[in-house]
Design an enzyme around this catalytic site. Sequence first.
Site, PDB file in Angstrom:
ATOM      1  N   CYS A  52      37.485  73.048  25.560  1.00  0.00           N
ATOM      2  CA  CYS A  52      36.354  72.734  24.678  1.00  0.00           C
ATOM      3  C   CYS A  52      36.651  73.140  23.242  1.00  0.00           C
ATOM      4  CB  CYS A  52      35.097  73.418  25.189  1.00  0.00           C
ATOM      5  SG  CYS A  52      35.332  75.197  25.380  1.00  0.00           S
ATOM      6  N   GLU A  61      26.857  76.276  27.478  1.00  0.00           N
ATOM      7  CA  GLU A  61      28.116  76.172  26.719  1.00  0.00           C
ATOM      8  C   GLU A  61      28.596  74.738  26.919  1.00  0.00           C
ATOM      9  OE1 GLU A  61      29.306  78.584  24.920  1.00  0.00           O
ATOM     10  OE2 GLU A  61      28.361  80.396  25.696  1.00  0.00           O
ATOM     11  N   GLU A 111      33.315  63.142  21.932  1.00  0.00           N
ATOM     12  CA  GLU A 111      34.251  64.024  22.657  1.00  0.00           C
ATOM     13  C   GLU A 111      35.073  63.197  23.654  1.00  0.00           C
ATOM     14  OE1 GLU A 111      32.873  66.865  25.654  1.00  0.00           O
ATOM     15  OE2 GLU A 111      34.136  68.381  24.710  1.00  0.00           O
ATOM     16  N   LYS A 163      28.651  77.964  41.441  1.00  0.00           N
ATOM     17  CA  LYS A 163      29.225  76.680  41.854  1.00  0.00           C
ATOM     18  C   LYS A 163      30.335  76.269  40.899  1.00  0.00           C
ATOM     19  CE  LYS A 163      28.573  72.298  40.933  1.00  0.00           C
ATOM     20  NZ  LYS A 163      29.881  71.722  41.259  1.00  0.00           N
TER      21      LYS A 163
END
Length: 459
Positions: free
Chosen positions: A277, A243, A364, A168
């Site tokens: 990232c 991750e 973040e 997905k």
Amino acid sequence: MIQVKNYIGGEFVTLSEDFDDISPLDFSVIAKVPRTRNVDDAVDAAKKAQPMWGALSIEQRCDWLDKIANELENQIEEIARLESMDTGKPHHVALNVDASRSVNNFRFFADFGRNMESQTFEMSDATNYVVRKPIGIVGLISPWNLPLYLLSWKIAPALLMGNSIVAKPSEITPLTAHFLANICSQVGLPAGVLNIVHGYGPEVGQAIVEHPEIKAISFTGGTSTGKIVAATAAPMFKKLSLELGGKNASIVLEDADLDVAVPGVLRASFLNSGQICLCGSRVLLHSSIYDEFMERYLQELKSFEIGPVISDEHRSKVVSYIDLAKQEGGNILAGGNIPDKVGAWIEPTVISGLSHTSRTATEEIFGPVVTVHPFDSDEEAIEMANSTQYGLAGSVWSKRKGREVAEKIDSGMVWVNTWLHRDLRVPFGGVKDSGVGREGGMWSLGFFSEAVNICVMED
Ligand code: NAD
């Protein structure tokens, strides 16, 4: 208008319910995307295909990966065009980062598979050898920032090890996954080996994670989503690779070569609008080079090309952090504004004057926003770099002390005098809240297989 379809059992399937795929470049609707809510059909197709696929030799599966790589390469410009339209990133980034790496992921794992060495462990009276068996059906879930790059990074090793797949992509960037499905159909990949379903994370993503027949989940995305994935999968003892997010530091020591460090740190700050990232969203500068570095960095920033961020909603999140930075006492050295044009544009933003423990400097943001912090000693830089919940990546810029400082950074990957330089054989992954497990080379093959030991007693 593109009609994205699910790819199940080798067939392209539409659903009665669709949602819009919106380009961040100008907020135009570029595609209709099926809103999938359950994955039973995809799992059935994967279940039928897996025994045949798992029974092929590694060489045969490597040949399939090469066929996919070749066809992707033939159409590399189209991948770049779709990726650029879907994410807003400049064409050269979509071509040189996304499209070329997507081709390379298939090519790399084909070569890696052919050269895989068998593992044996001799005893005085017996021989152990390791057989790597497929897990069965694996679920792959990926984010929007590097759409085909990250999805193919999972698909290639999962296929290589003989698994069938329910994948997905992010609902925000479905175009290149749909394109890959077309390529797999064109090259004749056996039906059901790769199934791609589209839709929202809490619906179809959750359905993948919950499905009892899917035995492993490789997930790349945000840390808060990773927690949901882990909580859902753990009671079923699924294999999990997570991750997750990062808040990486670029550390410039007093002996850095600024001709290398300034462009390197700038690229780490703003490539893909800071939406990688691995981006270095905290710039830590030795106070002796602070002024010279910042003058050159801000000058070079003026000619650094970035695209919009991924969506209007994400831009609002980024703006809220710029507002927070102001409340926390930050000085906006560059950017901070929304340009007067349609689309999810925002100026690349550099902020100084914040504590390294402020929310802006530890949470973040995942956009083109960087905080800058001076330090006076290596120990102070290391302490600052390690003072977040994350531990994904980082970079150190120094002529003499790079390795020494790099080894003290609590993150899964540290670059010295470079950034984003990747050998696909090396372990990739985070520590702390940046993830669980490693992918890349043998680590990917380990994740996507069950290692079984056979111990043979000698006569
Ligand atoms: P996200 O967590 O919102 O979504 C990632 C994927 O998970 C999407 O496909 C989404 O539909 C799906 N999802 C959402 N809810 C789900 C659920 N309940 N169950 C299963 N799947 C679900 O992340 P994003 O906004 O797409 O991507 C940005 C994040 O990804 C950032 O935090 C970034 O750091 C991280 N990221 C990490 C890496 C890495 O390698 N560590 C690489 C790229 C991006």
